[in-house]
Design a protein around this motif. Structure first.
Motif, short mmCIF file in Angstrom:
data_model
loop_
_atom_site.label_atom_id
_atom_site.label_comp_id
_atom_site.label_asym_id
_atom_site.label_seq_id
_atom_site.Cartn_x
_atom_site.Cartn_y
_atom_site.Cartn_z
N HIS A 151 0.85 -1.20 0.00
CA HIS A 151 0.00 0.00 0.00
C HIS A 151 0.88 1.24 0.00
O HIS A 151 1.44 1.63 1.03
N ALA A 152 1.00 1.87 -1.15
CA ALA A 152 1.79 3.10 -1.26
C ALA A 152 1.18 3.98 -2.34
O ALA A 152 0.57 3.50 -3.29
N HIS A 153 1.35 5.27 -2.16
CA HIS A 153 0.97 6.25 -3.19
C HIS A 153 2.31 6.77 -3.73
O HIS A 153 2.71 7.90 -3.46
N PHE A 154 2.98 5.90 -4.47
CA PHE A 154 4.42 6.07 -4.67
C PHE A 154 4.79 7.18 -5.65
O PHE A 154 5.94 7.62 -5.68
N ARG A 155 3.84 7.66 -6.43
CA ARG A 155 4.16 8.77 -7.33
C ARG A 155 4.72 9.96 -6.55
O ARG A 155 5.52 10.75 -7.08
N ALA A 156 4.33 10.07 -5.29
CA ALA A 156 4.81 11.18 -4.46
C ALA A 156 6.33 11.23 -4.39
O ALA A 156 6.91 12.30 -4.18
N ALA A 157 6.98 10.07 -4.57
CA ALA A 157 8.44 10.03 -4.51
C ALA A 157 9.08 10.71 -5.71
O ALA A 157 10.29 10.96 -5.71
N GLY A 171 3.41 18.97 -1.00
CA GLY A 171 3.59 17.54 -0.84
C GLY A 171 2.99 17.05 0.47
O GLY A 171 2.65 17.85 1.35
N ALA A 172 2.87 15.75 0.61
CA ALA A 172 2.20 15.18 1.78
C ALA A 172 2.95 15.46 3.06
O ALA A 172 4.18 15.45 3.09
N TRP A 173 2.20 15.73 4.11
CA TRP A 173 2.78 15.93 5.44
C TRP A 173 1.69 15.71 6.48
O TRP A 173 0.54 15.41 6.13
N THR A 210 -2.44 16.78 2.78
CA THR A 210 -1.79 16.16 3.94
C THR A 210 -1.76 14.66 3.71
O THR A 210 -0.99 14.18 2.90
N VAL A 211 -2.61 13.92 4.39
CA VAL A 211 -2.57 12.46 4.28
C VAL A 211 -3.85 11.90 3.65
O VAL A 211 -4.18 10.74 3.84
N GLY A 212 -4.57 12.74 2.92
CA GLY A 212 -5.71 12.23 2.18
C GLY A 212 -7.05 12.50 2.83
O GLY A 212 -8.08 12.29 2.21
N HIS A 213 -7.09 13.00 4.06
CA HIS A 213 -8.35 13.22 4.77
C HIS A 213 -8.56 14.68 5.14
O HIS A 213 -9.66 15.11 5.40
N PHE A 214 -7.48 15.44 5.19
CA PHE A 214 -7.52 16.88 5.40
C PHE A 214 -6.64 17.54 4.35
O PHE A 214 -5.60 17.00 3.97
N SER A 215 -7.03 18.72 3.89
CA SER A 215 -6.18 19.56 3.07
C SER A 215 -6.38 21.00 3.49
O SER A 215 -7.34 21.32 4.20
N GLY A 265 2.67 -2.68 4.25
CA GLY A 265 3.04 -1.62 3.33
C GLY A 265 3.38 -0.38 4.12
O GLY A 265 3.43 -0.39 5.35
N SER A 266 3.57 0.70 3.41
CA SER A 266 4.01 1.93 4.05
C SER A 266 2.93 3.01 4.12
O SER A 266 2.95 3.85 5.01
N ASP A 267 1.99 3.01 3.15
CA ASP A 267 1.09 4.14 2.95
C ASP A 267 1.89 5.42 2.69
O ASP A 267 1.46 6.51 3.03
N PHE A 268 3.06 5.26 2.08
CA PHE A 268 3.85 6.42 1.67
C PHE A 268 2.99 7.30 0.76
O PHE A 268 2.23 6.77 -0.05
N PRO A 269 3.03 8.62 0.87
CA PRO A 269 3.93 9.44 1.68
C PRO A 269 3.41 9.79 3.07
O PRO A 269 4.02 10.63 3.73
#
Length: 567
Positions: A97-103, A141-143, A173-178, A466-470
């Motif tokens: 589980h990763a959203h790896f495009r962020a890398a 970017g994600a934080w 941020t992590v997909g639930h808040f922006s 998995g990581s759930d990156f980022p």
């Protein structure tokens, strides 16, 4: 004296007798390995957990494994021989589980992950804006502000306006808040009179003014206003990202929430021969209000889970249900400890609608993975899966509880009976365990990601890490370290009873992880006939002190027998 005909006849015999030797030599050369790795410690992770010395590779697959002498004996003149000098080799690591495009977004977004204070965050935005034209969108970017910043809060639109008055700014941020500044909200058509969508909100202050914080489904309104990248940009982003994952020994990943545009980009990258990461796609179309429209999306062009090849393959449909522990939006059985209004968290749709969405996916042959964290949310997702199973069996189709961080033993048993998978991320607790403790209490933090109990109840093969990156660090060895020690950066242990063995942790990244995409006979172990994906490590994973597990690095990563990363 021989006559000419006799001489020619004898010459023919001579050619006949001499002919097979070079032919056999050529045949032997054709059948020889492309690559032989020798003098290593090879953790095959086969059913016997065999350890051997060497691997032979041909045509992108493992030809044979064994001792160094026997593998050297297979080598031909064209065979590349790589002496491992005693280093440990493991199957290529699989992040489930990763959203790896962020890398690959370093040149395209504001890097927010290093900010420690609100002032740091604003300075990062200001510096990025200085390199852009007025009116150009600025994306972050994600934080994770609540656990990352000393102030433990999000930025306001007024604060963002102060450093970017002439640019629309949108901070994920992590997909639930922006967060969004005033110009971004204006471009998205959001003002203080805009109604909150179902399952989300445009946060407001005591005076009713927008703060710029977007919660859950409200995110989509601004997200859709952000101009898309060009195709050239997207290909470059994914190319960089795949190589970034390779540098950690990762050879396959499940992309956790894939848009149609990203699917096309990944297909083009693979078709060009430049892909270095095998990708399982959790396709995430936004569920429309009209269920007939959802049915049309699921029927689509006739594709279903499993469609694709070894490089890009549909793994299933991704549906969001609740939020997260550190966001105080996970859907919980118990009221949140500091709640004064009977608050249990947030669901992005009703249980009834979730069941309908899952039912339609199931009808069209799609396997479903649902993002769910809280125990009440897990109850309701399991209800939806059980209802779908009565319509068309989902057993052995490996539907997925994604995250399931607060799953309880009786829920694990329900999941086991349905043949579900749970794919979790221990690494979430690395820098966020203290925040979980602050919001939900120490007992809840201790039972979060109950890895040992999951293994004992559901079986290792029905699980993956998995990581759930980022959202979290991509480093698989940091994740394995946390599985084995249950420690956070300060050394504080959360849920010591849920620690697992090193081999179990490694299998959650290899042999068990391969089952997410039904590839257990293709990858995840080092055995003849499997894809030649493996990683050479900087240290012996099985024998280094616990504290050094997190420091292990990939020295060499091979995908399909080709070196895609070398330190």
């Amino acid at each position: 004296m021989l006559c000419r005909s006799t001489a020619l006849a004898m010459l023919g015999v001579g050619l006949l007798l001499a002919g097979p030797a070079p032919v056999l030599a050529q045949q032997a050369e054709v059948n020889s390995p492309d690559l032989v790795l020798v003098n290593g410690k090879v953790l095959t992770l086969d059913e016997q957990s065999s350890v051997t010395e060497a691997i032979a590779v041909r045509d992108g697959k493992i030809l044979a494994v064994g001792n160094s002498a026997s593998m050297r004996a297979l080598a031909g003149a064209r065979t590349q021989v790589l002496d491992l000098a005693g280093k440990t080799v493991v199957p290529g690591l699989i992040d489930t589980h990763a959203h790896f495009r962020a890398a690959g977004l370093g040149d395209y977004v504001v890097i927010m992950g290093r900010a420690k204070t609100v002032a740091d965050a604003l300075e990062a935005i200001k510096a990025f804006v200085a390199k852009r034209k007025p009116g150009e969108w600025i994306v972050g970017g994600a934080w994770h502000p609540p656990s990352q910043l000393a102030e433990k809060r999000y930025l306001t639109r007024q604060e963002i306006d102060s450093v970017a008055p002439d640019n629309p700014v949108y901070l994920r941020t992590v997909g639930h808040f922006s967060m969004a500044n005033s110009m971004a909200l204006q471009k998205a058509g959001v003002d203080k009179t805009t109604a909150n969508p179902d399952g989300g909100s445009f946060e407001r202050d005591a005076a009713g003014e927008l703060t710029g914080l977007l919660l859950e489904t409200a995110i989509d309104r601004v997200e859709k206003a952000v101009p898309p990248w060009t195709e050239e940009d997207e290909i470059r982003q994914f190319t960089i990202a795949e190589r970034a994952l390779n540098s950690f020994g990762i050879t396959s990943a499940v992309e956790g929430a894939t848009e149609a545009r990203d699917i096309r980009t990944l297909q083009k990258l693979a078709a060009s021969g430049r892909a270095t990461l095998r990708t399982g796609l959790m396709y995430r179309p936004e569920p429309p209000a009209d269920l007939n429209a959802w049915d049309a999306i699921m029927s689509g062009n006739g594709a279903a889970s499993g469609f694709g090849d070894d490089w890009v393959r549909f793994a299933g449909i991704k549906i969001f249900y609740d939020g997260g522990m550190t966001l105080k939006t996970a859907l919980m059985r118990d009221v949140y400890p500091d709640s004064h209004d009977n608050y249990h968290g947030i669901a992005q749709q009703t249980p009834e609608r979730l069941a309908q969405l899952v039912s339609i996916c199931n009808r069209h042959g799609w396997r479903v993975g649902v993002h769910v964290v809280g125990d009440l949310g897990i109850d309701q997702v399991l209800d939806a899966f059980e209802a779908a199973d009565k319509e068309r069996s989902i057993k052995d189709r490996r539907f997925v509880l994604i995250h399931a961080s607060l799953i309880r033993p009786e829920q694990m048993e329900r999941a086991r009976k349905l043949g579900l998978r749970v794919d979790f991320q221990n690494v979430f607790m690395w820098d966020k365990a203290a925040t979980v403790e602050r919001f939900l209490g120490r007992p809840t933090a201790d039972r979060a990601v109950p890895t040992k109990t999951l293994i004992e109840t559901m079986g290792l093969d029905n699980l993956g890490a998995g990581s759930d990156f980022p959202v979290n660090p991509i480093n698989p060895f940091l994740n394995m370290y946390i599985m084995v020690t249950r420690k956070d950066p300060s050394g504080k242990v959360y849920g010591a009873a849920e620690a697992i063995s090193r081999e179990q942790a490694l299998r959650l990244y290899t042999s068990a992880a391969s089952r997410y995409t039904f590839d257990e006979t293709r990858k995840g172990t080092i055995q003849p006939g499997r894809l030649a994906d493996f990683t050479v490590l900087s240290a012996d994973y099985m024998t280094v002190p616990d504290e050094q597990i997190k420091d292990i690095k990939a020295d060499i990563t091979l995908v399909g027998g080709k070196i895609v990363f070398q330190r």
